[in-house]
Design a protein around this motif. Structure first.
Motif, short mmCIF file in Angstrom:
data_model
loop_
_atom_site.label_atom_id
_atom_site.label_comp_id
_atom_site.label_asym_id
_atom_site.label_seq_id
_atom_site.Cartn_x
_atom_site.Cartn_y
_atom_site.Cartn_z
N LEU A 78 0.89 -1.19 -0.01
CA LEU A 78 0.05 -0.13 0.12
C LEU A 78 1.04 1.48 -0.03
CD1 LEU A 78 -2.87 -0.85 2.47
CD2 LEU A 78 -3.01 -0.98 0.11
N LEU A 79 1.80 1.39 0.82
CA LEU A 79 2.75 2.38 0.86
C LEU A 79 3.51 2.41 -0.61
CD1 LEU A 79 4.24 4.65 2.27
CD2 LEU A 79 5.80 3.10 3.35
N ALA A 80 3.84 1.58 -1.09
CA ALA A 80 4.95 1.70 -2.44
C ALA A 80 4.03 2.05 -3.34
CB ALA A 80 5.35 0.20 -2.67
N ALA A 81 2.58 1.69 -3.40
CA ALA A 81 1.45 2.03 -4.57
C ALA A 81 1.37 3.71 -4.27
CB ALA A 81 0.15 1.25 -4.13
N ALA A 82 1.09 4.00 -2.93
CA ALA A 82 0.82 5.49 -2.71
C ALA A 82 2.15 6.30 -3.22
CB ALA A 82 0.65 5.77 -1.45
N LEU A 83 3.28 5.88 -3.04
CA LEU A 83 4.52 6.72 -3.28
C LEU A 83 4.78 6.48 -4.83
CD1 LEU A 83 7.01 5.36 -0.69
CD2 LEU A 83 6.13 7.66 -0.86
N LEU A 84 4.41 5.35 -5.53
CA LEU A 84 4.22 5.55 -6.97
C LEU A 84 3.36 6.34 -7.84
CD1 LEU A 84 4.66 1.60 -7.68
CD2 LEU A 84 6.12 3.17 -8.63
N ALA A 85 2.11 6.29 -7.17
CA ALA A 85 0.92 7.20 -7.42
C ALA A 85 1.69 8.80 -7.23
CB ALA A 85 -0.37 7.11 -6.98
N ALA A 86 2.15 9.09 -6.32
CA ALA A 86 2.55 10.54 -6.12
C ALA A 86 3.69 10.74 -6.98
CB ALA A 86 3.18 10.52 -4.35
N ALA A 87 4.70 9.93 -7.32
CA ALA A 87 5.84 9.92 -8.19
C ALA A 87 5.11 10.42 -9.39
CB ALA A 87 6.64 8.91 -8.15
N TRP A 88 4.18 9.78 -9.80
CA TRP A 88 3.46 9.67 -11.19
C TRP A 88 2.94 11.23 -11.47
CZ3 TRP A 88 1.44 4.50 -13.13
CH2 TRP A 88 1.14 4.43 -14.62
N VAL A 89 2.39 11.77 -10.29
CA VAL A 89 1.58 13.01 -10.28
C VAL A 89 2.97 14.06 -10.43
CG1 VAL A 89 0.46 14.89 -9.25
CG2 VAL A 89 -0.33 12.27 -9.29
N ALA A 90 4.00 13.68 -9.73
CA ALA A 90 5.05 14.74 -9.56
C ALA A 90 5.91 14.91 -11.00
CB ALA A 90 6.09 14.53 -8.54
#
Length: 241
Positions: free
Chosen positions: A59-71
């Motif tokens: 879950l944490l990895a998915a959140a970080l990936l989604a945040a990086a995608w937006v960034a």
């Protein structure tokens, strides 16, 4: 050629490119052919991040990936999704009203809901891909940007002076070759690639038809909405496969 690639990277991502790349007017149209490659670059960067996060809770990895995608993309297409959602509902089927709402920088309830749902679905799909999400991370941003190339290549641009107006003169042969290479690349991923290609074709066809019916063409906002809808649909399809 190199300036067109740099311009595509500079427009579609927040990766730094030399300032002189923006000075060539011809490169703006030529940059459209490089969109799928920029998508592949995004996928590679996200794949590297996923590898670095391989021992992180899912879950944490998915959140970080989604945040990086937006960034990495600067939320460029999310803005188009929100504007299109507001305009499609608030426009009540009227072309001029729809176009006027899309120019409003404020986001209404429909836009906010669209953003929340898109990010929630992306996060959930990323969390569901398992320990080897490489195919989805490469295919999704590449095909989403290929969808933009196909949209501007086949659909009239209805705003004069808009961000996408410079792309209307894109070289059709180079863009066609880029789309062909993208389709061939899907073959390398086997059944996943075939599924991703079919999902892309379906979402692209439905949204293009909706834009032609409502507006008689596309805008920068509808292009951004297409990219987001493709990413959501592809991630979900590949997660539930």
């Amino acid at each position: 050629m190199m300036r067109a690639l740099l311009l595509a990277i500079g427009f579609l991502t927040r990766l730094p490119v030399p300032a002189h790349a923006y000075d060539d007017a011809q490169a703006k149209a030529a940059s459209l052919a490089w969109y799928p490659l920029v998508g592949l670059l995004l996928g590679l960067l996200l794949g590297v991040l996923a590898w670095l996060l391989r021992d992180t809770p899912s879950l944490l990895a998915a959140a970080l990936l989604a945040a990086a995608w937006v960034a990495l993309t600067g939320a460029l297409h999310l803005d188009g999704l929100a504007d299109s959602a507001d305009a499609w509902i608030g426009g009540m089927g009227d072309r001029e009203k729809t176009l006027a709402i899309m120019k409003d920088p404020r986001s209404g309830p429909a836009g906010v809901v669209a953003l929340v749902l898109a990010l929630l679905l992306k996060f959930s799909a990323l969390a569901s891909l398992g320990p080897a999400p490489w195919a989805a991370l490469l295919l999704t941003p590449t095909l989403a940007r290929a969808g933009l190339t196909a949209l501007f290549l086949t659909t009239p641009y209805v705003r004069s002076g808009g961000l996408g107006s410079a792309l209307s003169g894109a070289p059709s042969r180079a863009c066609g070759l880029a789309l062909l290479l993208t389709a061939v690349g899907c073959v390398l991923f086997g059944s996943r690639g075939l599924l991703a290609f079919l999902v892309t074709a379906a979402v692209f066809g439905l949204w293009r038809q909706a834009c032609m019916t409502r507006l008689g063409g596309c805008t920068g906002d509808t292009a951004g909405a297409l990219a987001e809808m493709l990413e959501v649909a592809l991630l979900v399809a590949l997660a539930v496969r």
